[in-house]
Design a protein around this motif. Structure first.
Motif, PDB file in Angstrom:
ATOM      1  N   ILE A   1      47.585  25.124  61.667  1.00 23.44           N
ATOM      2  CA  ILE A   1      48.494  25.496  61.718  1.00 23.44           C
ATOM      3  C   ILE A   1      49.965  24.992  62.584  1.00 23.44           C
ATOM      4  CG2 ILE A   1      49.679  28.260  62.004  1.00 23.44           C
ATOM      5  CD1 ILE A   1      48.968  27.740  59.381  1.00 23.44           C
ATOM      6  N   PHE A   2      50.073  25.189  63.763  1.00 25.33           N
ATOM      7  CA  PHE A   2      50.255  24.330  64.469  1.00 25.33           C
ATOM      8  C   PHE A   2      50.688  22.638  64.265  1.00 25.33           C
ATOM      9  CE2 PHE A   2      48.887  27.831  68.493  1.00 25.33           C
ATOM     10  CZ  PHE A   2      50.058  28.615  68.272  1.00 25.33           C
ATOM     11  N   PHE A   3      49.647  22.340  63.727  1.00 22.33           N
ATOM     12  CA  PHE A   3      50.397  20.824  63.116  1.00 22.33           C
ATOM     13  C   PHE A   3      51.480  21.124  62.558  1.00 22.33           C
ATOM     14  CE2 PHE A   3      46.893  19.195  65.920  1.00 22.33           C
ATOM     15  CZ  PHE A   3      47.642  18.366  67.306  1.00 22.33           C
ATOM     16  N   PHE A   4      50.985  21.612  61.635  1.00 25.25           N
ATOM     17  CA  PHE A   4      51.767  21.991  60.566  1.00 25.25           C
ATOM     18  C   PHE A   4      53.341  21.847  60.284  1.00 25.25           C
ATOM     19  CE2 PHE A   4      47.299  21.454  57.753  1.00 25.25           C
ATOM     20  CZ  PHE A   4      47.692  20.242  57.168  1.00 25.25           C
ATOM     21  N   SER A   5      53.108  23.203  61.705  1.00 23.57           N
ATOM     22  CA  SER A   5      53.974  23.867  60.988  1.00 23.57           C
ATOM     23  C   SER A   5      55.474  22.155  61.987  1.00 23.57           C
ATOM     24  CB  SER A   5      54.107  25.147  62.182  1.00 23.57           C
ATOM     25  OG  SER A   5      54.192  24.760  63.353  1.00 23.57           O
ATOM     26  N   TYR A   6      54.944  21.690  62.838  1.00 23.71           N
ATOM     27  CA  TYR A   6      55.994  20.873  64.077  1.00 23.71           C
ATOM     28  C   TYR A   6      56.520  19.646  62.815  1.00 23.71           C
ATOM     29  CZ  TYR A   6      56.643  16.854  66.502  1.00 23.71           C
ATOM     30  OH  TYR A   6      57.905  16.168  67.938  1.00 23.71           O
ATOM     31  N   TYR A   7      55.280  18.941  61.683  1.00 16.04           N
ATOM     32  CA  TYR A   7      56.032  18.420  61.295  1.00 16.04           C
ATOM     33  C   TYR A   7      56.781  18.904  60.015  1.00 16.04           C
ATOM     34  CZ  TYR A   7      52.431  15.903  63.332  1.00 16.04           C
ATOM     35  OH  TYR A   7      52.164  14.393  64.318  1.00 16.04           O
ATOM     36  N   ILE A   8      56.086  19.730  59.432  1.00 10.36           N
ATOM     37  CA  ILE A   8      57.664  20.857  58.207  1.00 10.36           C
ATOM     38  C   ILE A   8      58.650  21.104  59.363  1.00 10.36           C
ATOM     39  CG2 ILE A   8      57.698  22.642  56.928  1.00 10.36           C
ATOM     40  CD1 ILE A   8      54.462  22.874  56.650  1.00 10.36           C
ATOM     41  N   GLY A   9      58.345  21.434  60.633  1.00 11.03           N
ATOM     42  CA  GLY A   9      60.452  21.914  61.400  1.00 11.03           C
ATOM     43  C   GLY A   9      60.773  20.419  61.158  1.00 11.03           C
ATOM     44  N   ILE A  10      60.352  19.411  61.546  1.00  9.46           N
ATOM     45  CA  ILE A  10      61.396  18.173  61.883  1.00  9.46           C
ATOM     46  C   ILE A  10      61.531  17.794  60.136  1.00  9.46           C
ATOM     47  CG2 ILE A  10      60.628  15.526  61.977  1.00  9.46           C
ATOM     48  CD1 ILE A  10      61.052  17.235  64.411  1.00  9.46           C
ATOM     49  N   LEU A  11      60.615  18.172  59.243  1.00  8.88           N
ATOM     50  CA  LEU A  11      61.417  17.996  57.880  1.00  8.88           C
ATOM     51  C   LEU A  11      62.252  18.534  57.240  1.00  8.88           C
ATOM     52  CD1 LEU A  11      60.738  16.513  55.008  1.00  8.88           C
ATOM     53  CD2 LEU A  11      59.186  18.443  54.442  1.00  8.88           C
ATOM     54  N   TRP A  12      62.036  19.428  58.213  1.00 10.41           N
ATOM     55  CA  TRP A  12      62.791  20.694  57.934  1.00 10.41           C
ATOM     56  C   TRP A  12      64.797  20.512  58.970  1.00 10.41           C
ATOM     57  CZ3 TRP A  12      63.790  25.022  54.574  1.00 10.41           C
ATOM     58  CH2 TRP A  12      64.741  25.503  54.646  1.00 10.41           C
ATOM     59  N   PHE A  13      64.168  20.054  59.935  1.00  7.10           N
ATOM     60  CA  PHE A  13      65.769  19.283  60.310  1.00  7.10           C
ATOM     61  C   PHE A  13      66.258  17.803  59.627  1.00  7.10           C
ATOM     62  CE2 PHE A  13      67.117  16.711  63.784  1.00  7.10           C
ATOM     63  CZ  PHE A  13      67.923  17.239  63.512  1.00  7.10           C
ATOM     64  N   VAL A  14      65.698  17.195  59.241  1.00  4.64           N
ATOM     65  CA  VAL A  14      65.719  16.136  58.484  1.00  4.64           C
ATOM     66  C   VAL A  14      66.646  16.010  57.913  1.00  4.64           C
ATOM     67  CG1 VAL A  14      65.435  14.154  57.298  1.00  4.64           C
ATOM     68  CG2 VAL A  14      64.066  14.544  59.515  1.00  4.64           C
ATOM     69  N   MET A  15      66.064  17.651  56.774  1.00  5.51           N
ATOM     70  CA  MET A  15      66.561  17.827  55.151  1.00  5.51           C
ATOM     71  C   MET A  15      68.010  18.372  55.469  1.00  5.51           C
ATOM     72  SD  MET A  15      65.507  20.474  52.629  1.00  5.51           S
ATOM     73  CE  MET A  15      66.183  22.460  53.768  1.00  5.51           C
ATOM     74  N   CYS A  16      67.915  19.133  56.498  1.00  6.11           N
ATOM     75  CA  CYS A  16      69.190  20.354  56.527  1.00  6.11           C
ATOM     76  C   CYS A  16      70.678  19.296  57.161  1.00  6.11           C
ATOM     77  CB  CYS A  16      69.302  21.289  57.792  1.00  6.11           C
ATOM     78  SG  CYS A  16      68.462  22.169  57.023  1.00  6.11           S
ATOM     79  N   GLU A  17      69.669  17.911  57.832  1.00  2.00           N
ATOM     80  CA  GLU A  17      71.088  16.704  58.134  1.00  2.00           C
ATOM     81  C   GLU A  17      71.674  15.575  56.874  1.00  2.00           C
ATOM     82  OE1 GLU A  17      72.929  16.254  61.171  1.00  2.00           O
ATOM     83  OE2 GLU A  17      71.581  18.142  62.617  1.00  2.00           O
ATOM     84  N   LEU A  18      70.239  15.289  56.243  1.00  2.00           N
ATOM     85  CA  LEU A  18      70.805  14.726  54.641  1.00  2.00           C
ATOM     86  C   LEU A  18      71.532  15.499  54.199  1.00  2.00           C
ATOM     87  CD1 LEU A  18      67.036  13.032  54.457  1.00  2.00           C
ATOM     88  CD2 LEU A  18      69.385  11.825  55.201  1.00  2.00           C
ATOM     89  N   HIS A  19      71.157  16.915  53.844  1.00  2.00           N
ATOM     90  CA  HIS A  19      72.131  17.546  53.123  1.00  2.00           C
ATOM     91  C   HIS A  19      73.874  17.312  53.312  1.00  2.00           C
ATOM     92  CE1 HIS A  19      73.786  21.564  51.739  1.00  2.00           C
ATOM     93  NE2 HIS A  19      73.408  21.442  50.607  1.00  2.00           N
ATOM     94  N   GLU A  20      74.432  17.780  55.352  1.00  2.00           N
ATOM     95  CA  GLU A  20      74.855  17.578  55.525  1.00  2.00           C
ATOM     96  C   GLU A  20      75.796  16.545  55.292  1.00  2.00           C
ATOM     97  OE1 GLU A  20      76.885  18.326  60.108  1.00  2.00           O
ATOM     98  OE2 GLU A  20      75.320  19.590  59.877  1.00  2.00           O
ATOM     99  N   ASP A  21      75.068  15.625  55.735  1.00  2.00           N
ATOM    100  CA  ASP A  21      75.723  14.116  55.198  1.00  2.00           C
ATOM    101  C   ASP A  21      75.880  13.857  54.054  1.00  2.00           C
ATOM    102  OD1 ASP A  21      75.756  13.766  57.939  1.00  2.00           O
ATOM    103  OD2 ASP A  21      73.373  12.432  57.820  1.00  2.00           O
ATOM    104  N   PHE A  22      75.066  14.478  52.888  1.00  2.00           N
ATOM    105  CA  PHE A  22      75.730  14.260  51.109  1.00  2.00           C
ATOM    106  C   PHE A  22      76.702  15.471  51.348  1.00  2.00           C
ATOM    107  CE2 PHE A  22      75.460  15.638  47.104  1.00  2.00           C
ATOM    108  CZ  PHE A  22      75.339  14.723  46.079  1.00  2.00           C
ATOM    109  N   VAL A  23      76.753  15.810  51.802  1.00  2.79           N
ATOM    110  CA  VAL A  23      77.963  16.463  51.218  1.00  2.79           C
ATOM    111  C   VAL A  23      79.415  16.178  51.407  1.00  2.79           C
ATOM    112  CG1 VAL A  23      79.530  19.157  51.659  1.00  2.79           C
ATOM    113  CG2 VAL A  23      76.594  18.617  51.104  1.00  2.79           C
ATOM    114  N   LEU A  24      79.168  15.667  52.797  1.00  2.00           N
ATOM    115  CA  LEU A  24      80.723  14.768  53.361  1.00  2.00           C
ATOM    116  C   LEU A  24      80.186  13.971  53.202  1.00  2.00           C
ATOM    117  CD1 LEU A  24      80.110  15.531  57.248  1.00  2.00           C
ATOM    118  CD2 LEU A  24      81.839  16.577  55.810  1.00  2.00           C
ATOM    119  N   ASP A  25      79.394  12.969  52.495  1.00  2.00           N
ATOM    120  CA  ASP A  25      79.960  11.243  51.843  1.00  2.00           C
ATOM    121  C   ASP A  25      80.648  11.941  50.650  1.00  2.00           C
ATOM    122  OD1 ASP A  25      78.700  10.262  53.177  1.00  2.00           O
ATOM    123  OD2 ASP A  25      76.806   9.896  52.531  1.00  2.00           O
ATOM    124  N   VAL A  26      80.401  13.116  49.585  1.00  2.00           N
ATOM    125  CA  VAL A  26      80.513  13.162  47.616  1.00  2.00           C
ATOM    126  C   VAL A  26      82.247  13.603  48.651  1.00  2.00           C
ATOM    127  CG1 VAL A  26      80.398  15.056  45.597  1.00  2.00           C
ATOM    128  CG2 VAL A  26      78.768  14.088  47.398  1.00  2.00           C
TER     129      VAL A  26
END
Length: 117
Positions: free
Chosen positions: A16-41
């Motif tokens: 759970i600790f390993f998965f939550s860390y990696y999923i947290g990183i994935l979540w952070f990257v997904m939010c950043e990509l979504h923000e960049d996508f909205v700005l680019d569009v």
């Protein structure tokens, strides 16, 4: 008998600790990509785009925090989601984030079921 139980609990907690860390990183990257996508569009800046308020990071006013703090917050969010506790202090704010969070919830249930089997 007790040794097997403690080994299973240790395996569950470590997973759970390993998965939550990696999923947290994935979540952070997904939010950043979504923000960049909205700005680019929209070809606009952060202050001109109103739809950025629908992002996890901007909705909770986290854009002024360091990357270290954002990773800890994202890991905390993924841990509460992965364990299906969901305290509600941080939550998904748009459809894409809700979809990914639903995947995290299903993934968390399957991890618990697999390890406790």
């Amino acid at each position: 008998m007790y040794v097997g139980f403690f080994l299973k609990v240790n395996e569950l907690m470590t997973s759970i600790f390993f998965f939550s860390y990696y999923i947290g990183i994935l979540w952070f990257v997904m939010c950043e990509l979504h923000e960049d996508f909205v700005l680019d569009v929209n070809f606009k800046t952060h202050s001109d785009v109103e739809s950025l308020d629908d992002n996890f990071i901007s909705y909770f006013n986290l854009q002024h925090k360091s990357a270290y703090n954002l990773v800890i917050i994202s890991t905390y969010f993924s841990l509460t989601s992965l364990t299906t506790i969901g305290l509600g202090d941080y939550r998904p704010t748009n459809s894409l984030e809700r979809f990914v969070c639903a995947f995290i919830l299903l993934f968390g249930v399957s991890i618990f079921s697999y390890i406790m089997n």
